[in-house]
Design an enzyme around this catalytic site. Sequence first.
Site, mmCIF file in Angstrom:
data_model
loop_
_atom_site.group_PDB
_atom_site.id
_atom_site.type_symbol
_atom_site.label_atom_id
_atom_site.label_comp_id
_atom_site.label_asym_id
_atom_site.label_seq_id
_atom_site.Cartn_x
_atom_site.Cartn_y
_atom_site.Cartn_z
ATOM 1 N N TYR A 111 0.934 -1.368 -0.054
ATOM 2 C CA TYR A 111 0.053 0.051 0.136
ATOM 3 C C TYR A 111 0.910 1.276 -0.043
ATOM 4 C CZ TYR A 111 -3.226 -3.197 1.904
ATOM 5 O OH TYR A 111 -4.006 -4.628 2.240
ATOM 6 N N HIS A 118 1.516 -11.741 2.505
ATOM 7 C CA HIS A 118 0.209 -11.093 1.835
ATOM 8 C C HIS A 118 -0.438 -12.176 0.811
ATOM 9 C CE1 HIS A 118 -1.254 -7.093 0.782
ATOM 10 N NE2 HIS A 118 -2.194 -7.697 0.389
HETATM 11 P P1 NAD Z 1 -14.204 -2.621 2.109
HETATM 12 O O1 NAD Z 1 -15.230 -3.797 1.765
HETATM 13 O O2 NAD Z 1 -13.582 -2.378 3.211
HETATM 14 O O3 NAD Z 1 -14.815 -1.572 1.161
HETATM 15 C C1 NAD Z 1 -14.195 -0.403 1.209
HETATM 16 C C2 NAD Z 1 -15.019 0.692 0.516
HETATM 17 O O4 NAD Z 1 -16.496 0.728 1.060
HETATM 18 C C3 NAD Z 1 -14.380 1.941 0.683
HETATM 19 O O5 NAD Z 1 -13.569 2.537 -0.438
HETATM 20 C C4 NAD Z 1 -15.575 3.115 0.843
HETATM 21 O O6 NAD Z 1 -15.896 3.400 -0.784
HETATM 22 C C5 NAD Z 1 -16.885 2.075 1.184
HETATM 23 N N1 NAD Z 1 -17.106 2.525 2.401
HETATM 24 C C6 NAD Z 1 -16.597 2.316 3.522
HETATM 25 N N2 NAD Z 1 -17.466 2.537 4.637
HETATM 26 C C7 NAD Z 1 -18.628 3.002 4.266
HETATM 27 C C8 NAD Z 1 -19.926 3.234 4.655
HETATM 28 N N3 NAD Z 1 -19.841 3.275 6.163
HETATM 29 N N4 NAD Z 1 -20.999 3.705 3.908
HETATM 30 C C9 NAD Z 1 -20.627 3.571 2.624
HETATM 31 N N5 NAD Z 1 -19.535 3.311 1.919
HETATM 32 C C10 NAD Z 1 -18.501 2.805 2.708
HETATM 33 O O7 NAD Z 1 -12.801 -3.066 1.061
HETATM 34 P P2 NAD Z 1 -11.172 -3.156 0.822
HETATM 35 O O8 NAD Z 1 -10.661 -1.679 1.174
HETATM 36 O O9 NAD Z 1 -10.883 -3.824 -0.304
HETATM 37 O O10 NAD Z 1 -11.004 -3.994 2.403
HETATM 38 C C11 NAD Z 1 -10.692 -3.508 3.505
HETATM 39 C C12 NAD Z 1 -9.344 -3.598 3.838
HETATM 40 O O11 NAD Z 1 -8.645 -4.990 3.863
HETATM 41 C C13 NAD Z 1 -8.198 -2.726 2.835
HETATM 42 O O12 NAD Z 1 -8.237 -1.354 3.301
HETATM 43 C C14 NAD Z 1 -7.095 -3.401 3.334
HETATM 44 O O13 NAD Z 1 -6.328 -3.157 4.668
HETATM 45 C C15 NAD Z 1 -7.498 -4.965 3.476
HETATM 46 N N6 NAD Z 1 -7.202 -5.640 2.323
HETATM 47 C C16 NAD Z 1 -6.375 -6.903 2.106
HETATM 48 C C17 NAD Z 1 -6.177 -7.579 1.001
HETATM 49 C C18 NAD Z 1 -5.350 -8.663 0.964
HETATM 50 O O14 NAD Z 1 -5.003 -9.344 -0.100
HETATM 51 N N7 NAD Z 1 -4.947 -9.285 2.218
HETATM 52 C C19 NAD Z 1 -6.949 -7.218 -0.345
HETATM 53 C C20 NAD Z 1 -7.583 -5.950 -0.066
HETATM 54 C C21 NAD Z 1 -7.893 -5.331 0.997
#
Ligand code: NAD
Length: 278
Positions: A50, A112
């Site tokens: 990130y 990861h």
């Molecule tokens: P998420 O499911 O958390 O969705 C995030 C999106 O939802 C945001 O961009 C925003 O637009 C929306 N959102 C958030 N809160 C909201 C609310 N209260 N109301 C309306 N919309 C809202 O998706 P993500 O970011 O892909 O996953 C969360 C975290 O998981 C990432 O930030 C990261 O830290 C981790 N992650 C890990 C991997 C991995 O391969 N290990 C991959 C992707 C993400």
Amino acid sequence: RVGPDLKMLDGRSIPQLGLGVYEMTNDEAYRAVKWALDAGYRHIDTAEWYENEHACGKAISDWLEDHPGVTREEIFYTTKLKTNVSRLDTVDKIKRSLKTSTLSYIDLYLLHSPIGGADIRRECWAGCVDAKEYGWVKSIGVSNYGVKHIGEFTQQAGAEVPVLNQLDNHPFMRRPEIVAACEKQGILIEAWGPLVRGQRFNHPTITSLATKHAKTPAQVLLRWSIQHGFIAIPKSVSQARIQENAQIFDFELDAEDMKQMDALDEYLVTDWDVVDEP
Ligand code: NAD
């Protein structure tokens, strides 16, 4: 602070709610981490990938300076290895991540992904174990591991097992086989993408449960993860949403609500599941 801690296999604890900071710039991450700590989160999930480890670490240190009543030990900081490499290179990468964060230790270090084959997975895991012995990281785990990858840990008696597997998990993508394989070994499930990246907020089951509980679709989705015993790390760059996503410990989905949500599984798979080589 909001939410309980869960106990990990290694005896340490992890806050069940965390802030994810994927695709945030350093400025966004710096602000979001401080807002999350203000809102009672005590867990931040970043990654080498990130490119915002510095901002996350700095935000934690600066926030702690402004809040002398909270100690570093009360905050849980996770980061991850971007590319699977040799044991020595893994140790080196961990050292760099730690230095970049400016923190004195990492609470949880994750591989990861399982990409690269069994040999390379073993190498990086050995590097994680080394870093734990050096005290640079307190706990070690994996991410996006499938049943086969998790199974590799059982083959060595007395070997260190990951404390958790962070995977794409929500009602529309439940991945029951992976969840069962982990739970059988006491490996916690950490749900990334717990909000389905915003793609199912309008689903009728979700909106009707939101109305029923006078909560938002996001809160209903997060509550489902929490009640399944998963760790959830929703992402938002908005202060209001960061606060909203933390207000999930004042209501409960009943058995029927959970059943309705459990039935939403679309049996989706991600790229990670089809990754495999030797
Ligand atoms: P998420 O499911 O958390 O969705 C995030 C999106 O939802 C945001 O961009 C925003 O637009 C929306 N959102 C958030 N809160 C909201 C609310 N209260 N109301 C309306 N919309 C809202 O998706 P993500 O970011 O892909 O996953 C969360 C975290 O998981 C990432 O930030 C990261 O830290 C981790 N992650 C890990 C991997 C991995 O391969 N290990 C991959 C992707 C993400």
